[in-house]
Design an enzyme around this catalytic site. Structure first.
Site, PDB file in Angstrom:
ATOM      1  N   SER A 131       0.710  -1.018   0.036  1.00 20.21           N
ATOM      2  CA  SER A 131       0.034   0.071  -0.135  1.00 20.21           C
ATOM      3  C   SER A 131       0.908   1.186  -0.187  1.00 20.21           C
ATOM      4  CB  SER A 131      -0.844   0.182   1.103  1.00 20.21           C
ATOM      5  OG  SER A 131      -1.492   1.246   1.441  1.00 20.21           O
ATOM      6  N   TYR A 155      -0.983   6.095  -4.823  1.00 17.74           N
ATOM      7  CA  TYR A 155      -2.127   7.083  -4.663  1.00 17.74           C
ATOM      8  C   TYR A 155      -1.229   8.477  -5.249  1.00 17.74           C
ATOM      9  CZ  TYR A 155      -5.089   4.955  -1.487  1.00 17.74           C
ATOM     10  OH  TYR A 155      -6.329   3.988  -1.114  1.00 17.74           O
ATOM     11  N   THR A 181      -4.404   3.552  -7.488  1.00 16.56           N
ATOM     12  CA  THR A 181      -5.681   3.479  -7.063  1.00 16.56           C
ATOM     13  C   THR A 181      -6.501   4.976  -7.180  1.00 16.56           C
ATOM     14  OG1 THR A 181      -5.026   1.858  -5.409  1.00 16.56           O
ATOM     15  CG2 THR A 181      -7.203   3.279  -4.873  1.00 16.56           C
ATOM     16  N   LYS A 294      -6.913   0.346 -10.411  1.00 15.12           N
ATOM     17  CA  LYS A 294      -7.681   0.006  -9.245  1.00 15.12           C
ATOM     18  C   LYS A 294      -8.635   0.760  -9.042  1.00 15.12           C
ATOM     19  CE  LYS A 294      -7.528  -2.018  -4.739  1.00 15.12           C
ATOM     20  NZ  LYS A 294      -8.020  -1.007  -3.755  1.00 15.12           N
ATOM     21  N   HIS A 318     -13.320  -0.547  -3.414  1.00 10.25           N
ATOM     22  CA  HIS A 318     -12.544  -0.040  -2.153  1.00 10.25           C
ATOM     23  C   HIS A 318     -13.323  -0.727  -0.928  1.00 10.25           C
ATOM     24  CE1 HIS A 318      -9.257   2.628  -1.433  1.00 10.25           C
ATOM     25  NE2 HIS A 318      -9.271   2.311  -0.096  1.00 10.25           N
ATOM     26  N   GLY A 351     -15.154  -7.517  -0.849  1.00  9.01           N
ATOM     27  CA  GLY A 351     -16.215  -8.729  -0.420  1.00  9.01           C
ATOM     28  C   GLY A 351     -15.902 -10.120  -0.175  1.00  9.01           C
TER      29      GLY A 351
HETATM   30  C1  FNR Z   1      -7.887  -0.661   2.294  1.00 13.55           C
HETATM   31  N1  FNR Z   1      -8.010  -0.451   0.763  1.00 13.55           N
HETATM   32  C2  FNR Z   1      -6.778   0.033   0.148  1.00 13.55           C
HETATM   33  N2  FNR Z   1      -6.783   0.151  -1.315  1.00 13.55           N
HETATM   34  C3  FNR Z   1      -5.847   0.845  -1.656  1.00 13.55           C
HETATM   35  O1  FNR Z   1      -5.693   0.960  -2.906  1.00 13.55           O
HETATM   36  N3  FNR Z   1      -4.714   1.486  -0.862  1.00 13.55           N
HETATM   37  C4  FNR Z   1      -4.828   1.338   0.462  1.00 13.55           C
HETATM   38  O2  FNR Z   1      -3.942   1.856   0.982  1.00 13.55           O
HETATM   39  C5  FNR Z   1      -6.077   0.576   1.050  1.00 13.55           C
HETATM   40  N4  FNR Z   1      -6.088   0.917   2.415  1.00 13.55           N
HETATM   41  C6  FNR Z   1      -7.161   0.060   2.937  1.00 13.55           C
HETATM   42  C7  FNR Z   1      -7.243  -0.083   4.345  1.00 13.55           C
HETATM   43  C8  FNR Z   1      -8.233  -1.009   4.894  1.00 13.55           C
HETATM   44  C9  FNR Z   1      -8.385  -0.890   6.427  1.00 13.55           C
HETATM   45  C10 FNR Z   1      -9.153  -1.480   4.131  1.00 13.55           C
HETATM   46  C11 FNR Z   1     -10.220  -2.519   4.912  1.00 13.55           C
HETATM   47  C12 FNR Z   1      -8.984  -1.425   2.652  1.00 13.55           C
HETATM   48  C13 FNR Z   1      -8.980  -1.313  -0.087  1.00 13.55           C
HETATM   49  C14 FNR Z   1      -8.248  -2.737  -0.363  1.00 13.55           C
HETATM   50  O3  FNR Z   1      -7.199  -2.685  -1.357  1.00 13.55           O
HETATM   51  C15 FNR Z   1      -9.581  -3.513  -0.862  1.00 13.55           C
HETATM   52  O4  FNR Z   1     -10.015  -2.964  -2.129  1.00 13.55           O
HETATM   53  C16 FNR Z   1     -10.868  -3.745   0.025  1.00 13.55           C
HETATM   54  O5  FNR Z   1     -10.233  -4.033   1.284  1.00 13.55           O
HETATM   55  C17 FNR Z   1     -11.663  -4.913  -0.614  1.00 13.55           C
HETATM   56  O6  FNR Z   1     -12.686  -4.884   0.128  1.00 13.55           O
HETATM   57  P1  FNR Z   1     -12.958  -6.148   1.579  1.00 13.55           P
HETATM   58  O7  FNR Z   1     -12.640  -7.331   0.683  1.00 13.55           O
HETATM   59  O8  FNR Z   1     -11.976  -6.039   2.536  1.00 13.55           O
HETATM   60  O9  FNR Z   1     -14.248  -5.935   1.860  1.00 13.55           O
END
Ligand code: FNR
Length: 422
Positions: A131, A155, A181, A294, A318, A351
């Site tokens: 990340s 980002y 993203t 993404k 996300h 999900g």
């Molecule tokens: C994320 N996600 C996310 N995505 C991304 O591109 N950069 C990031 O830094 C983060 N940080 C992040 C923190 C937390 C705590 C969560 C739960 C999610 C989104 C992540 O990559 C992914 O798309 C989601 O977690 C998918 O959803 P589910 O399966 O966790 O519900």
């Protein structure tokens, strides 16, 4: 024989053998139990950050319901004795179509954060996406991953110089793709965090990629701190945490105020709300790595991505953290796959809670599938071992589901029929 081919049923056997000796898995198998247990163990702010979604969390719930609308067709009397989960992505063979989605601010969840996730991913030969908001810098995680594939998620900040620096560091530490993203030019409206007034970045949690970056560090020399509010006990706590998470000398940090400058600079520079398709050219010029976008959720954006020369598309909302009421990721997957028609890999997350979900996403055309919250909870509950268990549980269920649906590999899953949409 493929070393992992036999190891997945062996993993299941091992669990039962351990059970006979009175030893049960470290982390709950079932996602709801996993989340419940994490709620008890994590701090209120950590749990809110991981579990929370945007608004009333209707998209987060809908992500799950979308999976339940589809049924798998079990098939009988097929030879499924020789199976493999192996998947080729950008010319490289992966153990399986499962990867770890980028999850930021894991420092909230565990002191060693991304480093333990990297160790677990390496043990499970499961690709990890670093990340942009990681709590351990990419070079450290890359070293822990060794040959296990790793990607860097970007980002796009207000400084193209910083973008170029992060991307060149990702290349240098062996990342095999850049994931941009796009769905977070602004942080979503997340009531659980808002209610607690909690933003991990204010405590310098999740800033490791920035703090370790020479371009970002050079900006700190110019930062003029804006006046802060009254000094309360809580403000002192936040300041102390920022100094601790900044790294280096706990004695010097409060004097130089660099941790505060870093937090302010991060907030000012974090993201652009005026990024356009044309800007992607800048990235193309700065990297030879495949670029994956993404956050794509419709055919039109998938088409624009392909026209921009993008190498991969990642369908995601996300995890319901950005737009409450946004369509589900699984629903968008079908549409995007139909638009892309095999011209680029289509990745998927949001999900996914278990192996059967991975099966469904593959059957709807995903090339590979990302796991998010489940591994973050595994980390919080049992560190590296917890992440390993979450990954292996998911893969074991995927392998068994595949076999019981009469499929021997992910390609066969992709041509399997799912029933009962709408
Ligand atoms: C994320 N996600 C996310 N995505 C991304 O591109 N950069 C990031 O830094 C983060 N940080 C992040 C923190 C937390 C705590 C969560 C739960 C999610 C989104 C992540 O990559 C992914 O798309 C989601 O977690 C998918 O959803 P589910 O399966 O966790 O519900």
């Amino acid at each position: 024989m493929d070393q992992h081919l036999d190891s997945v049923p062996a993993y299941q056997r091992q669990i039962y053998q351990n059970g006979a000796r009175g030893q049960v898995p470290l982390v709950p198998m079932h996602f709801e139990e996993l989340e419940k247990k994490a709620r008890r163990k994590l701090s209120a702010t950590a749990f809110a950050y991981v579990a929370g979604g945007a608004g009333q969390e209707s998209t987060q719930r809908a992500n799950r319901l979308a999976f339940e609308k589809w049924s798998i067709q079990p098939r009988m009397l097929r030879d499924v004795s020789r199976r493999s989960l192996k998947t080729t992505v950008f010319g490289k063979e992966w153990r399986s179509p499962l990867m770890l989605s980028p999850v930021g601010a894991l420092g909230l969840v565990h002191e060693q954060a991304d480093a333990l996730v990297a160790r677990a991913a390496a043990r499970c030969c499961t690709p990890m996406v670093f990340s942009n908001q990681a709590s351990v810098k990419m070079e450290t995680c890359a070293a822990l991953l060794g040959d296990t594939p790793h990607w860097f998620q970007l980002y796009w900040s207000k400084s193209n110089e910083l973008v170029a620096s992060l991307v060149s560091r990702a290349e240098a530490c062996g990342c095999e793709a850049i994931v941009v993203t796009l769905d977070t030019p602004l942080l979503g409206w997340r009531p659980r965090d808002l209610q607690l007034g909690s933003l991990p970045f204010a405590r310098a949690i999740g800033l490791a990629q920035y703090l370790s970056d020479p371009v970002f560090q050079s900006y700190l020399n110019e930062v003029q701190l804006r006046p802060s509010g009254p000094i309360t006990l809580n403000a002192l706590g936040v300041f102390y945490d920022a100094c601790r998470n900044y790294g280096g000398s706990l004695w010097q940090n409060p004097r130089t105020r660099r941790p505060l400058k870093a937090v302010q600079q991060f907030i000012d520079i974090y993201s652009r709300t005026d990024l356009l398709w044309g800007d992607l050219e800048f990235l193309r010029k700065h990297t030879r790595l495949p670029i994956v976008l993404k956050g794509i959720l419709c055919a039109q954006d998938a088409r624009l991505a392909l026209e921009s020369g993008i190498d991969g598309i990642w369908v995601s909302n996300h995890g319901g953290r950005q737009v409450d009421g946004a369509r589900t990721s699984l629903d968008a997957l079908r549409e995007v796959v139909a638009e892309v028609k095999g011209r680029a890999p289509v990745f998927f997350d949001s999900g996914v809670r278990a192996g059967a979900d991975v099966f469904k996403a593959l059957a709807l055309g995903a090339t590979a599938v990302g796991l998010g919250r489940p591994f973050a909870y595994g980390l919080g509950l049992a560190g590296e071992e917890g992440v390993v268990e979450v990954i292996e549980n998911t893969l074991a269920e995927l392998d068994l589901t595949m076999a019981l649906a009469g499929c021997c590999n992910p390609d066969e899953v992709r041509s399997a029929t799912l029933l009962g949409h709408e």
